[in-house]
Scaffold this motif. Structure first.
Motif, PDB file in Angstrom:
ATOM      1  N   LYS A  44       0.857  -1.187   0.000  1.00  0.00           N
ATOM      2  CA  LYS A  44       0.000   0.000   0.000  1.00  0.00           C
ATOM      3  C   LYS A  44       0.886   1.227   0.000  1.00  0.00           C
ATOM      4  N   HIS A  45       0.838   2.010  -1.074  1.00  0.00           N
ATOM      5  CA  HIS A  45       1.616   3.247  -1.145  1.00  0.00           C
ATOM      6  C   HIS A  45       0.781   4.379  -0.540  1.00  0.00           C
ATOM      7  N   HIS A  46       1.255   5.608  -0.673  1.00  0.00           N
ATOM      8  CA  HIS A  46       0.574   6.745  -0.050  1.00  0.00           C
ATOM      9  C   HIS A  46      -0.837   6.960  -0.592  1.00  0.00           C
ATOM     10  N   ASP A  47      -1.126   6.398  -1.768  1.00  0.00           N
ATOM     11  CA  ASP A  47      -2.455   6.556  -2.366  1.00  0.00           C
ATOM     12  C   ASP A  47      -3.515   5.685  -1.697  1.00  0.00           C
ATOM     13  N   GLY A  48      -3.102   4.737  -0.851  1.00  0.00           N
ATOM     14  CA  GLY A  48      -4.054   3.893  -0.143  1.00  0.00           C
ATOM     15  C   GLY A  48      -4.518   2.667  -0.893  1.00  0.00           C
ATOM     16  N   PHE A  49      -4.048   2.487  -2.129  1.00  0.00           N
ATOM     17  CA  PHE A  49      -4.456   1.332  -2.937  1.00  0.00           C
ATOM     18  C   PHE A  49      -3.782   0.072  -2.404  1.00  0.00           C
ATOM     19  N   CYS A  50      -4.578  -0.980  -2.165  1.00  0.00           N
ATOM     20  CA  CYS A  50      -4.063  -2.235  -1.608  1.00  0.00           C
ATOM     21  C   CYS A  50      -3.802  -3.245  -2.723  1.00  0.00           C
ATOM     22  N   LEU A  51      -2.592  -3.767  -2.743  1.00  0.00           N
ATOM     23  CA  LEU A  51      -2.163  -4.675  -3.807  1.00  0.00           C
ATOM     24  C   LEU A  51      -2.525  -6.128  -3.496  1.00  0.00           C
ATOM     25  N   TRP A  52      -3.325  -6.326  -2.459  1.00  0.00           N
ATOM     26  CA  TRP A  52      -3.784  -7.669  -2.106  1.00  0.00           C
ATOM     27  C   TRP A  52      -5.309  -7.654  -2.010  1.00  0.00           C
ATOM     28  N   ASP A  53      -5.901  -8.822  -1.975  1.00  0.00           N
ATOM     29  CA  ASP A  53      -7.347  -8.987  -1.904  1.00  0.00           C
ATOM     30  C   ASP A  53      -7.811  -8.728  -0.473  1.00  0.00           C
ATOM     31  N   THR A  54      -8.540  -7.632  -0.269  1.00  0.00           N
ATOM     32  CA  THR A  54      -8.974  -7.260   1.080  1.00  0.00           C
ATOM     33  C   THR A  54     -10.409  -6.750   1.043  1.00  0.00           C
ATOM     34  N   ASP A  55     -11.109  -6.929   2.161  1.00  0.00           N
ATOM     35  CA  ASP A  55     -12.466  -6.391   2.299  1.00  0.00           C
ATOM     36  C   ASP A  55     -12.488  -5.106   3.115  1.00  0.00           C
ATOM     37  N   THR A  56     -11.328  -4.603   3.483  1.00  0.00           N
ATOM     38  CA  THR A  56     -11.274  -3.411   4.323  1.00  0.00           C
ATOM     39  C   THR A  56     -11.523  -2.131   3.540  1.00  0.00           C
ATOM     40  N   THR A  57     -11.354  -2.163   2.229  1.00  0.00           N
ATOM     41  CA  THR A  57     -11.522  -0.986   1.383  1.00  0.00           C
ATOM     42  C   THR A  57     -11.896  -1.430  -0.021  1.00  0.00           C
ATOM     43  N   GLU A  58     -12.630  -0.567  -0.710  1.00  0.00           N
ATOM     44  CA  GLU A  58     -12.938  -0.857  -2.115  1.00  0.00           C
ATOM     45  C   GLU A  58     -11.748  -0.542  -3.013  1.00  0.00           C
TER      46      GLU A  58
ATOM     47  N   VAL B  37      -7.048  -4.374  -5.423  1.00  0.00           N
ATOM     48  CA  VAL B  37      -6.940  -5.094  -6.697  1.00  0.00           C
ATOM     49  C   VAL B  37      -8.211  -5.828  -7.083  1.00  0.00           C
ATOM     50  N   LYS B  38      -8.990  -6.280  -6.140  1.00  0.00           N
ATOM     51  CA  LYS B  38     -10.143  -7.108  -6.499  1.00  0.00           C
ATOM     52  C   LYS B  38     -11.219  -6.321  -7.247  1.00  0.00           C
ATOM     53  N   ASN B  39     -11.120  -5.000  -7.250  1.00  0.00           N
ATOM     54  CA  ASN B  39     -12.081  -4.161  -7.964  1.00  0.00           C
ATOM     55  C   ASN B  39     -11.484  -3.529  -9.211  1.00  0.00           C
ATOM     56  N   THR B  40     -10.427  -4.129  -9.739  1.00  0.00           N
ATOM     57  CA  THR B  40      -9.750  -3.622 -10.934  1.00  0.00           C
ATOM     58  C   THR B  40      -9.853  -4.630 -12.070  1.00  0.00           C
ATOM     59  N   PRO B  41      -9.451  -4.240 -13.273  1.00  0.00           N
ATOM     60  CA  PRO B  41      -9.477  -5.182 -14.396  1.00  0.00           C
ATOM     61  C   PRO B  41      -8.607  -6.420 -14.195  1.00  0.00           C
ATOM     62  N   ASN B  42      -7.537  -6.303 -13.410  1.00  0.00           N
ATOM     63  CA  ASN B  42      -6.687  -7.444 -13.094  1.00  0.00           C
ATOM     64  C   ASN B  42      -6.757  -7.693 -11.592  1.00  0.00           C
ATOM     65  N   LYS B  43      -7.475  -8.713 -11.187  1.00  0.00           N
ATOM     66  CA  LYS B  43      -7.800  -8.943  -9.788  1.00  0.00           C
ATOM     67  C   LYS B  43      -6.750  -9.769  -9.034  1.00  0.00           C
ATOM     68  N   THR B  44      -5.608  -9.996  -9.652  1.00  0.00           N
ATOM     69  CA  THR B  44      -4.558 -10.807  -9.022  1.00  0.00           C
ATOM     70  C   THR B  44      -4.149 -10.252  -7.666  1.00  0.00           C
ATOM     71  N   ASP B  45      -4.133 -11.112  -6.673  1.00  0.00           N
ATOM     72  CA  ASP B  45      -3.566 -10.771  -5.370  1.00  0.00           C
ATOM     73  C   ASP B  45      -2.046 -10.829  -5.538  1.00  0.00           C
ATOM     74  N   VAL B  46      -1.438  -9.665  -5.721  1.00  0.00           N
ATOM     75  CA  VAL B  46      -0.016  -9.611  -6.066  1.00  0.00           C
ATOM     76  C   VAL B  46       0.853 -10.074  -4.897  1.00  0.00           C
ATOM     77  N   VAL B  47       0.425  -9.798  -3.682  1.00  0.00           N
ATOM     78  CA  VAL B  47       1.204 -10.245  -2.517  1.00  0.00           C
ATOM     79  C   VAL B  47       1.248 -11.771  -2.484  1.00  0.00           C
ATOM     80  N   GLU B  48       0.113 -12.390  -2.714  1.00  0.00           N
ATOM     81  CA  GLU B  48       0.056 -13.853  -2.722  1.00  0.00           C
ATOM     82  C   GLU B  48       0.921 -14.443  -3.831  1.00  0.00           C
ATOM     83  N   LYS B  49       0.828 -13.852  -5.008  1.00  0.00           N
ATOM     84  CA  LYS B  49       1.614 -14.366  -6.129  1.00  0.00           C
ATOM     85  C   LYS B  49       3.108 -14.167  -5.900  1.00  0.00           C
TER      86      LYS B  49
END
Length: 345
Positions: free
Chosen positions: A89-103, A106-118
């Motif tokens: 999570k950079h300063h923009d608040g975007f989460c690079l993993w699949d989370t329900d804490t915020t919209e 990644v899960k709400n983008t065209p590429n839903k890959t959980d990058v942390v998991e991968k």
């Protein structure tokens, strides 16, 4: 989103806390042995040609055609690196993993890959360790200025990231602490939470050293690594190692720093970009308008880092196809070969 739940009373002092010491701990010694790593900045900024953004970039703009974490891990391994640090999570608040804490994830983008998991799976495949970067500062989350609520929000994230789903986390790299007064972050509470989940995870907070609060002193020369003196005050406490990107330490780098009269052993982690202009994220002009870091200079930095029992990470940002840039990779290999640490074929 913030969670509306019954107010929780937290203790003023936490049972798991950094202990005063003039000598390195076992975990600090392990970090010194695993001293070389790769920083990986990847997220919405990559697709909007920005270094920092305000948390308002559209989710649809994050659209990597692929996310080749195997390539990232293999390049790190071949270059003699021991770990990677992935932006979660950079300063923009975007989460690079699949989370329900915020919209805003990644899960709400065209590429839903959980990058942390991968990335975690690729690190395991190539036998290197996984470190995570997490910005304290968040320009998207609505409860950010409600300090207790926001700390709870961060704890939810840290539980997801360090709770076991992604395996062992080698280090946690906190950033953005300059945006609030130190006490607002409740670092003692966050540190205790991290160590409860993963006792050996080394925690670092950017701009660790100094006797200032809030934004005051963000660029103070006196406390940059090349000017730090033994006994200087820790601003960001607790911290298992010192950070001040992208500065370099001295040959006679000190290790003993103080907080409230107690002395603490604190090694340094040097972060540097693969391009001289200091670009963290890829952009359309990344290759055309930047210059690769000098091989001899990088090798000299490596020499000093090893002699001072510190650590070093080089940032290689993936492009919009989710792959590391060819020029960056070739230059990193040249550095590794000249330093005598290359492990590739």
């Amino acid at each position: 989103m913030c969670f509306n739940k019954k107010k929780i009373e937290y203790p003023r002092e936490y049972p798991i806390m950094q202990k005063p010491s003039l000598e390195p701990s076992a975990a600090q010694l392990a970090k010194a042995e695993n001293w070389f790593g790769m920083f990986i900045h990847f997220g919405p900024n990559t697709f909007n040609n920005l270094e920092w953004s305000n948390g308002k970039l559209p989710l649809r703009s994050y659209a990597p055609t692929d996310i080749d974490t195997d390539q990232w891990a293999k390049v790190a391994y071949d270059a003699g690196m021991h770990y990677v640090i992935l932006i979660t999570k950079h300063h923009d608040g975007f989460c690079l993993w699949d989370t329900d804490t915020t919209e805003y994830c990644v899960k709400n983008t065209p590429n839903k890959t959980d990058v942390v998991e991968k990335m975690a799976k690729s690190c395991q495949k190539y036998g290197i360790k996984l470190g995570l970067y997490y910005s304290l500062w968040d320009r998207h989350e609505k409860c950010y200025r409600k300090h207790d609520k926001y700390v709870e929000y961060m704890e939810r994230h840290l539980t997801e990231l360090l709770g076991g789903k992604y395996g062992e986390i080698f280090e946690l790299w906190f950033d953005g602490g300059w945006d609030k007064a130190c006490e607002k972050w409740q670092l003692d509470r966050l540190y205790n939470h991290v160590k409860t989940l993963q006792p050996n995870c080394q925690v670092g907070v950017n701009l660790t050293i100094g006797d200032f609060n809030g934004k005051k002193g963000f660029v103070q020369e006196r406390y940059k690594p090349y000017n730090q003196q033994e006994g200087d005050t820790m601003r960001m406490f607790p911290s298992d190692f010192r950070l001040w990107d992208p500065q370099m330490c001295r040959q006679d780098d000190p290790k003993i720093f103080t907080f409230k009269g107690q002395k603490y052993y604190l090694p340094f982690e040097h972060t540097v970009c693969s391009r001289k202009e200091g670009k963290w994220f890829f952009s359309d002009e990344y290759e055309q308008k930047t210059t690769l870091m000098d091989v001899d200079d990088a090798v000299e930095r490596i020499k000093i880092i090893r002699e001072t029992s510190n650590s070093m990470v080089i940032n290689l940002p993936p492009d919009k196809n989710g792959r590391l840039v060819k020029g960056d990779v070739e230059n990193l290999y040249a550095i590794a070969k000249k330093a005598g640490i290359y492990r590739g074929e």
